[in-house]
Design a protein around this motif. Structure first.
Motif, short mmCIF file in Angstrom:
data_model
loop_
_atom_site.label_atom_id
_atom_site.label_comp_id
_atom_site.label_asym_id
_atom_site.label_seq_id
_atom_site.Cartn_x
_atom_site.Cartn_y
_atom_site.Cartn_z
N UNK A 146 38.55 45.89 31.91
CA UNK A 146 39.52 45.09 30.96
C UNK A 146 38.81 43.91 31.86
N UNK A 147 39.63 42.94 30.96
CA UNK A 147 39.66 41.52 31.08
C UNK A 147 40.42 41.27 33.11
N UNK A 148 41.59 41.70 33.53
CA UNK A 148 42.19 41.22 33.87
C UNK A 148 41.76 41.59 35.42
N UNK A 149 40.68 42.60 35.64
CA UNK A 149 40.28 43.86 36.66
C UNK A 149 39.65 42.41 37.61
N UNK A 150 40.62 42.40 38.85
CA UNK A 150 40.03 42.15 39.67
C UNK A 150 39.98 40.33 39.66
N UNK A 151 41.02 40.41 39.31
CA UNK A 151 41.22 38.38 38.62
C UNK A 151 41.32 38.12 40.33
N UNK A 152 42.43 38.74 41.03
CA UNK A 152 43.10 37.95 42.40
C UNK A 152 41.99 37.59 43.29
N UNK A 153 40.64 38.21 43.20
CA UNK A 153 39.59 38.26 43.95
C UNK A 153 38.34 37.31 43.11
N UNK A 154 38.81 37.34 42.20
CA UNK A 154 37.70 36.82 41.51
C UNK A 154 38.04 34.90 41.72
N UNK A 155 39.09 34.97 41.17
CA UNK A 155 39.80 33.42 41.35
C UNK A 155 39.64 33.33 43.04
N UNK A 156 39.87 34.23 43.98
CA UNK A 156 39.60 33.39 45.37
C UNK A 156 38.25 32.92 45.70
N UNK A 157 37.59 34.06 44.84
CA UNK A 157 36.04 33.40 45.39
C UNK A 157 35.18 32.33 45.16
N UNK A 158 35.48 32.28 43.36
CA UNK A 158 35.33 31.00 42.68
C UNK A 158 35.84 29.94 43.51
N UNK A 159 37.31 30.00 44.08
CA UNK A 159 38.12 28.25 44.64
C UNK A 159 37.06 28.37 46.39
N UNK A 160 36.46 29.44 46.86
CA UNK A 160 36.20 29.23 48.17
C UNK A 160 34.45 29.12 47.94
N UNK A 161 34.01 29.02 47.29
CA UNK A 161 32.40 29.41 46.94
C UNK A 161 33.15 27.65 46.74
N UNK A 162 33.70 27.22 45.46
CA UNK A 162 33.09 25.76 45.35
C UNK A 162 33.69 24.72 46.45
N UNK A 163 34.85 25.21 47.09
CA UNK A 163 34.98 24.40 48.41
C UNK A 163 33.52 24.06 49.54
#
Length: 301
Positions: A146-163
């Motif tokens: 479901x939609x909440x799967x690996x929410x932590x990894x998704x957020x960490x990747x988004x911050x790391x890549x954007x920075x």
């Protein structure tokens, strides 16, 4: 988590089927990590046991391992279970693409599936084909990420890549929301739809341990729109930092959430319960609650 070359995948393809198959073959070569599929297979068997019905002919659609077949092997509720899985699965009765299941019309009493349907590019179409394959009063019982799967990894990747790169690329699949799944079941023509969610939180010493498990699950990124360039060291290092900063428990271990969305629905049959027609009630709500017309219990206004 859960794209061949993007041109082959097509403009409306979310997942790349050839890459997904390659990921599964690699997982088998590495030695598969099965704790999650084993858990949901046992859960599905328990849920089916509560139905109190016998299903003479059943189909297991797309489940990537034999876990579900093992969990249901001794079930007195199933006459024969046929496996329609990916080619990498050794015990298939027929290799099958989950978007083109080899089902005849009204040929099955039960369709089950564990952690497979989330990689369907056309989930509404797959559900419609399952509905077509079910005999009247036949059951679909399945679970998918479901939609909440690996929410932590998704957020960490988004911050790391954007920075570190100034942009964000697809790293974790856009899994379906539970509310949307309920609507899709009804849209497919299945009656009495039920959806619920089970959140499994796994703790890791380091993000790399999570990534290794995802590889051994065959769940590394197969998105058609994924970035083909290797991940930068600076991005990976920042990912580790963000994950530890935001998702660590007091003992330092890191959380990873797997959201298991459960869906079920029945092929329509005249014996099933049906909602009453509007205006057919014989007792007023106010009379049933024993309150004056226009007031609710506890309403002192």
């Amino acid at each position: 988590m859960p794209g061949s070359e993007s041109a082959a995948a097509g403009p409306h393809r979310i997942f790349d089927a050839r890459t997904l198959a390659a990921r599964r073959r690699r997982a088998r070569a590495l030695g598969p990590e099965t704790f999650l599929i084993d858990r949901v297979a046992e859960d599905l068997a328990d849920r089916l046991g509560a139905v109190n019905r016998r299903f003479d002919i059943a189909g297991d659609l797309g489940t990537p391992t034999t876990a579900l077949a093992r969990a249901l092997a001794a079930s007195p509720m199933i006459g024969r279970l046929f496996a329609f899985g990916p080619p990498e699965r050794a015990d298939n009765d027929a290799a099958a693409d989950i978007e083109m299941p080899p089902f005849g019309a009204a040929s099955l009493d039960l369709v089950v599936s564990a952690l497979a349907l989330q990689t369907a590019n056309d989930l509404p179409g797959t559900l419609a084909q399952i509905r077509r394959a079910l005999r009247p009063d036949g059951l679909l019982l399945a679970c998918l990420f479901g939609a909440g799967t690996l929410a932590e990894l998704r957020e960490a990747f988004a911050i790391a890549e954007s920075e570190t790169t100034g942009g964000i690329s697809p790293r974790v699949a856009p899994f379906a929301d539970l509310r949307d799944l309920g609507g899709l079941i009804q849209r497919a023509g299945l009656a009495l739809p039920v959806t619920d969610v089970d959140r499994v939180v796994v703790r890791y010493a380091h993000p790399l341990a999570l990534m290794h498990d995802l590889r051994r699950m065959g769940a590394a990124n197969p998105l058609a729109a994924r970035r083909r360039a290797p991940l930068r060291r600076a991005t990976l290092a920042r990912l580790f930092e963000v994950y530890a900063e935001r998702f660590a428990d007091p003992d330092g271990r890191l959380r990873a959430t797997f959201e298991i969305a459960w869906i079920s629905g029945w092929a329509p049959h005249e014996s099933q319960q049906k909602p009453l027609r509007p205006g057919s009630a014989k007792v007023r709500l106010a009379d049933a609650l024993k309150v004056p017309e226009g007031r609710l219990p506890g309403d002192d206004s």
